[in-house]
Design a protein around this motif. Structure first.
Motif, PDB file in Angstrom:
ATOM      1  N   THR A   1      31.387  -9.377  10.974  1.00 61.56           N
ATOM      2  CA  THR A   1      31.108  -9.888   9.663  1.00 61.56           C
ATOM      3  C   THR A   1      29.713  -9.587   9.457  1.00 61.56           C
ATOM      4  OG1 THR A   1      30.488 -12.139  10.140  1.00 61.56           O
ATOM      5  CG2 THR A   1      32.918 -11.620   9.549  1.00 61.56           C
ATOM      6  N   HIS A   2      28.847  -9.159  10.216  1.00 60.36           N
ATOM      7  CA  HIS A   2      27.299  -8.880   9.802  1.00 60.36           C
ATOM      8  C   HIS A   2      27.384  -7.555  10.468  1.00 60.36           C
ATOM      9  CE1 HIS A   2      27.341 -13.198  10.003  1.00 60.36           C
ATOM     10  NE2 HIS A   2      26.296 -13.153   9.049  1.00 60.36           N
ATOM     11  N   TRP A   3      26.451  -6.792   9.377  1.00 58.50           N
ATOM     12  CA  TRP A   3      26.357  -5.366   9.815  1.00 58.50           C
ATOM     13  C   TRP A   3      24.723  -4.821   9.375  1.00 58.50           C
ATOM     14  CZ3 TRP A   3      29.588  -1.341  11.808  1.00 58.50           C
ATOM     15  CH2 TRP A   3      30.920  -1.789  12.039  1.00 58.50           C
ATOM     16  N   LEU A   4      24.143  -4.102  10.219  1.00 54.78           N
ATOM     17  CA  LEU A   4      22.987  -3.596   9.725  1.00 54.78           C
ATOM     18  C   LEU A   4      23.208  -1.997   9.809  1.00 54.78           C
ATOM     19  CD1 LEU A   4      19.926  -3.264   9.894  1.00 54.78           C
ATOM     20  CD2 LEU A   4      19.980  -3.122  12.163  1.00 54.78           C
ATOM     21  N   ILE A   5      23.141  -1.476   8.508  1.00 53.44           N
ATOM     22  CA  ILE A   5      23.177   0.009   8.061  1.00 53.44           C
ATOM     23  C   ILE A   5      21.729   0.512   8.372  1.00 53.44           C
ATOM     24  CG2 ILE A   5      24.026   1.549   6.547  1.00 53.44           C
ATOM     25  CD1 ILE A   5      25.238  -1.817   5.849  1.00 53.44           C
ATOM     26  N   THR A   6      21.535   1.558   9.279  1.00 57.19           N
ATOM     27  CA  THR A   6      20.172   1.711   9.609  1.00 57.19           C
ATOM     28  C   THR A   6      19.686   3.166   8.825  1.00 57.19           C
ATOM     29  OG1 THR A   6      20.616   3.781  11.011  1.00 57.19           O
ATOM     30  CG2 THR A   6      20.560   1.461  12.065  1.00 57.19           C
ATOM     31  N   ASP A   7      18.451   3.281   8.936  1.00 57.43           N
ATOM     32  CA  ASP A   7      17.773   4.442   8.138  1.00 57.43           C
ATOM     33  C   ASP A   7      18.092   5.905   8.938  1.00 57.43           C
ATOM     34  OD1 ASP A   7      16.364   4.239  10.441  1.00 57.43           O
ATOM     35  OD2 ASP A   7      14.531   3.491   9.312  1.00 57.43           O
ATOM     36  N   ILE A   8      17.383   6.766   8.587  1.00 58.28           N
ATOM     37  CA  ILE A   8      17.612   8.079   9.289  1.00 58.28           C
ATOM     38  C   ILE A   8      17.162   8.084  10.501  1.00 58.28           C
ATOM     39  CG2 ILE A   8      17.186   9.263   7.148  1.00 58.28           C
ATOM     40  CD1 ILE A   8      14.162  10.050   8.007  1.00 58.28           C
ATOM     41  N   TRP A   9      16.416   7.151  11.004  1.00 56.60           N
ATOM     42  CA  TRP A   9      15.926   6.874  12.592  1.00 56.60           C
ATOM     43  C   TRP A   9      17.451   6.549  13.588  1.00 56.60           C
ATOM     44  CZ3 TRP A   9      11.126   8.768  13.689  1.00 56.60           C
ATOM     45  CH2 TRP A   9      10.253   8.956  12.937  1.00 56.60           C
ATOM     46  N   GLY A  10      18.219   5.949  13.014  1.00 52.17           N
ATOM     47  CA  GLY A  10      19.418   5.797  13.656  1.00 52.17           C
ATOM     48  C   GLY A  10      19.188   4.609  14.685  1.00 52.17           C
ATOM     49  N   GLN A  11      19.722   4.682  15.767  1.00 55.66           N
ATOM     50  CA  GLN A  11      19.634   3.504  16.523  1.00 55.66           C
ATOM     51  C   GLN A  11      18.519   4.033  17.545  1.00 55.66           C
ATOM     52  OE1 GLN A  11      22.886   1.300  18.447  1.00 55.66           O
ATOM     53  NE2 GLN A  11      24.206   2.213  16.777  1.00 55.66           N
ATOM     54  N   HIS A  12      17.473   3.289  18.146  1.00 56.81           N
ATOM     55  CA  HIS A  12      16.273   3.731  18.936  1.00 56.81           C
ATOM     56  C   HIS A  12      15.989   2.326  19.777  1.00 56.81           C
ATOM     57  CE1 HIS A  12      13.917   2.388  15.829  1.00 56.81           C
ATOM     58  NE2 HIS A  12      14.860   3.099  14.901  1.00 56.81           N
ATOM     59  N   ALA A  13      15.103   2.435  20.512  1.00 53.68           N
ATOM     60  CA  ALA A  13      14.591   1.371  21.530  1.00 53.68           C
ATOM     61  C   ALA A  13      13.905   0.561  20.500  1.00 53.68           C
ATOM     62  CB  ALA A  13      13.706   1.883  22.762  1.00 53.68           C
ATOM     63  N   THR A  14      13.063   1.134  19.595  1.00 51.47           N
ATOM     64  CA  THR A  14      12.304  -0.291  18.638  1.00 51.47           C
ATOM     65  C   THR A  14      13.127  -0.730  17.657  1.00 51.47           C
ATOM     66  OG1 THR A  14      11.761   1.777  17.172  1.00 51.47           O
ATOM     67  CG2 THR A  14      10.259   1.535  19.238  1.00 51.47           C
ATOM     68  N   LEU A  15      14.612  -0.457  17.669  1.00 52.21           N
ATOM     69  CA  LEU A  15      15.221  -1.290  16.636  1.00 52.21           C
ATOM     70  C   LEU A  15      15.902  -2.419  17.427  1.00 52.21           C
ATOM     71  CD1 LEU A  15      16.739  -1.124  13.922  1.00 52.21           C
ATOM     72  CD2 LEU A  15      18.519   0.158  15.209  1.00 52.21           C
ATOM     73  N   ASP A  16      16.061  -2.335  18.752  1.00 55.40           N
ATOM     74  CA  ASP A  16      16.613  -3.490  19.547  1.00 55.40           C
ATOM     75  C   ASP A  16      15.839  -4.728  19.382  1.00 55.40           C
ATOM     76  OD1 ASP A  16      18.198  -1.756  20.335  1.00 55.40           O
ATOM     77  OD2 ASP A  16      17.233  -1.317  22.226  1.00 55.40           O
ATOM     78  N   PRO A  17      14.420  -4.813  19.318  1.00 53.23           N
ATOM     79  CA  PRO A  17      13.904  -6.188  19.150  1.00 53.23           C
ATOM     80  C   PRO A  17      14.235  -6.705  17.779  1.00 53.23           C
ATOM     81  CG  PRO A  17      12.121  -4.673  20.024  1.00 53.23           C
ATOM     82  CD  PRO A  17      13.490  -3.846  19.815  1.00 53.23           C
ATOM     83  N   PHE A  18      14.411  -5.873  16.750  1.00 51.68           N
ATOM     84  CA  PHE A  18      14.904  -6.309  15.252  1.00 51.68           C
ATOM     85  C   PHE A  18      16.175  -6.873  15.492  1.00 51.68           C
ATOM     86  CE2 PHE A  18      16.470  -5.077  11.076  1.00 51.68           C
ATOM     87  CZ  PHE A  18      15.571  -6.082  10.204  1.00 51.68           C
ATOM     88  N   LEU A  19      17.163  -6.301  16.128  1.00 56.45           N
ATOM     89  CA  LEU A  19      18.638  -6.604  16.229  1.00 56.45           C
ATOM     90  C   LEU A  19      18.476  -8.115  16.894  1.00 56.45           C
ATOM     91  CD1 LEU A  19      20.657  -3.483  17.122  1.00 56.45           C
ATOM     92  CD2 LEU A  19      21.024  -5.165  15.262  1.00 56.45           C
ATOM     93  N   ARG A  20      17.757  -8.254  17.914  1.00 63.33           N
ATOM     94  CA  ARG A  20      17.728  -9.494  18.558  1.00 63.33           C
ATOM     95  C   ARG A  20      17.291 -10.617  17.653  1.00 63.33           C
ATOM     96  NH1 ARG A  20      16.271  -6.257  22.898  1.00 63.33           N
ATOM     97  NH2 ARG A  20      13.933  -6.541  22.732  1.00 63.33           N
ATOM     98  N   ARG A  21      16.122 -10.410  16.810  1.00 61.32           N
ATOM     99  CA  ARG A  21      15.863 -11.419  15.828  1.00 61.32           C
ATOM    100  C   ARG A  21      16.759 -11.761  14.837  1.00 61.32           C
ATOM    101  NH1 ARG A  21      11.090  -8.309  16.741  1.00 61.32           N
ATOM    102  NH2 ARG A  21      11.174  -7.185  14.664  1.00 61.32           N
ATOM    103  N   LEU A  22      17.725 -10.644  14.660  1.00 66.47           N
ATOM    104  CA  LEU A  22      18.648 -10.705  13.381  1.00 66.47           C
ATOM    105  C   LEU A  22      19.712 -11.597  13.952  1.00 66.47           C
ATOM    106  CD1 LEU A  22      19.308  -7.526  11.994  1.00 66.47           C
ATOM    107  CD2 LEU A  22      18.446  -9.534  10.886  1.00 66.47           C
ATOM    108  N   GLU A  23      19.883 -11.472  15.231  1.00 65.44           N
ATOM    109  CA  GLU A  23      20.941 -12.168  16.169  1.00 65.44           C
ATOM    110  C   GLU A  23      20.752 -13.967  16.223  1.00 65.44           C
ATOM    111  OE1 GLU A  23      21.378 -10.431  19.924  1.00 65.44           O
ATOM    112  OE2 GLU A  23      22.575  -8.871  19.154  1.00 65.44           O
ATOM    113  N   ALA A  24      19.392 -14.161  15.671  1.00 67.51           N
ATOM    114  CA  ALA A  24      18.959 -15.540  15.560  1.00 67.51           C
ATOM    115  C   ALA A  24      19.682 -16.116  14.212  1.00 67.51           C
ATOM    116  CB  ALA A  24      17.508 -15.917  15.292  1.00 67.51           C
ATOM    117  N   ILE A  25      19.989 -15.199  13.367  1.00 61.53           N
ATOM    118  CA  ILE A  25      20.692 -15.704  12.128  1.00 61.53           C
ATOM    119  C   ILE A  25      22.081 -15.648  12.396  1.00 61.53           C
ATOM    120  CG2 ILE A  25      21.324 -14.842   9.896  1.00 61.53           C
ATOM    121  CD1 ILE A  25      18.339 -13.225   9.824  1.00 61.53           C
ATOM    122  N   ALA A  26      22.812 -14.839  13.025  1.00 57.53           N
ATOM    123  CA  ALA A  26      24.169 -14.768  13.187  1.00 57.53           C
ATOM    124  C   ALA A  26      24.306 -13.829  14.631  1.00 57.53           C
ATOM    125  CB  ALA A  26      24.936 -14.090  11.971  1.00 57.53           C
TER     126      ALA A  26
END
Length: 183
Positions: free
Chosen positions: A3-28
């Protein structure tokens, strides 16, 4: 389906996105990622290379179609966090029938948003860069139907891969995003 989706920018998925995703997981804990490249990770050398690859491999229209497919398959309302190209793909969908599948849409520095006068049909929050074209000119209209925060940081300030990355502005924006995503 998450029920929670991150729709990325032109950079797509990359290693520097992973820490941001972990912080989002604190929300859901159930975040899924939609990116232009179907999950394939790339480490683009610069923004020009990322943008050219985005246009060649995906295109703006195709990215919007991918997002439409996610919304069409949704069985319950989704919370969406969309950045840059992802925000540009999501914005036009917010005043159509698929908006009923969105609990909350949070859009971050979508540069074409000011050019498209729509009225979102779902709870919407916008974090835009004051320096992007049309933002200050259309600020009043954009604030009428959404929660609006303007940043003085340059476009791309949340993404460590982008030339406009600004760590202090990113930290402030993340706090605001967490508030928006939990409302």
């Amino acid at each position: 389906m998450s029920t929670h989706w991150l729709i990325t920018d032109i950079w797509g998925q990359h290693a520097t996105l992973d820490p941001f995703l972990r912080r989002l997981e604190a929300i859901a804990p159930d975040w899924q990622v939609l990116d232009p490249y179907s999950g394939q990770r790339f480490a683009f050398e610069d923004e020009t290379q990322a943008y050219q690859y985005f246009l060649h491999r995906c295109s703006k229209a195709t990215y919007q179609q991918k997002l439409e497919a996610v919304l069409e398959q949704a069985q319950q309302p989704l919370t969406l966090l969309a950045c840059s190209a992802g925000a540009n793909a999501l914005w036009p969908l917010l005043d159509g029938p698929l908006a009923s599948k969105i609990r909350k849409a949070v859009l971050v520095y979508g540069s074409t948003i000011p050019e498209q006068p729509i009225t979102p049909r779902c709870d919407t929050a916008l974090l835009l860069c004051r320096g992007d074209n049309g933002v200050t000119e259309h600020q009043e209209r954009l604030a009428q139907h959404s929660t609006l925060l303007l940043s003085d940081a340059p476009h791309g300030f949340l993404n460590p891969r982008a030339p406009g990355y600004h760590p202090d502005a990113a930290a402030e924006a993340e706090a605001w995003l967490q508030q928006q995503l939990t409302r």
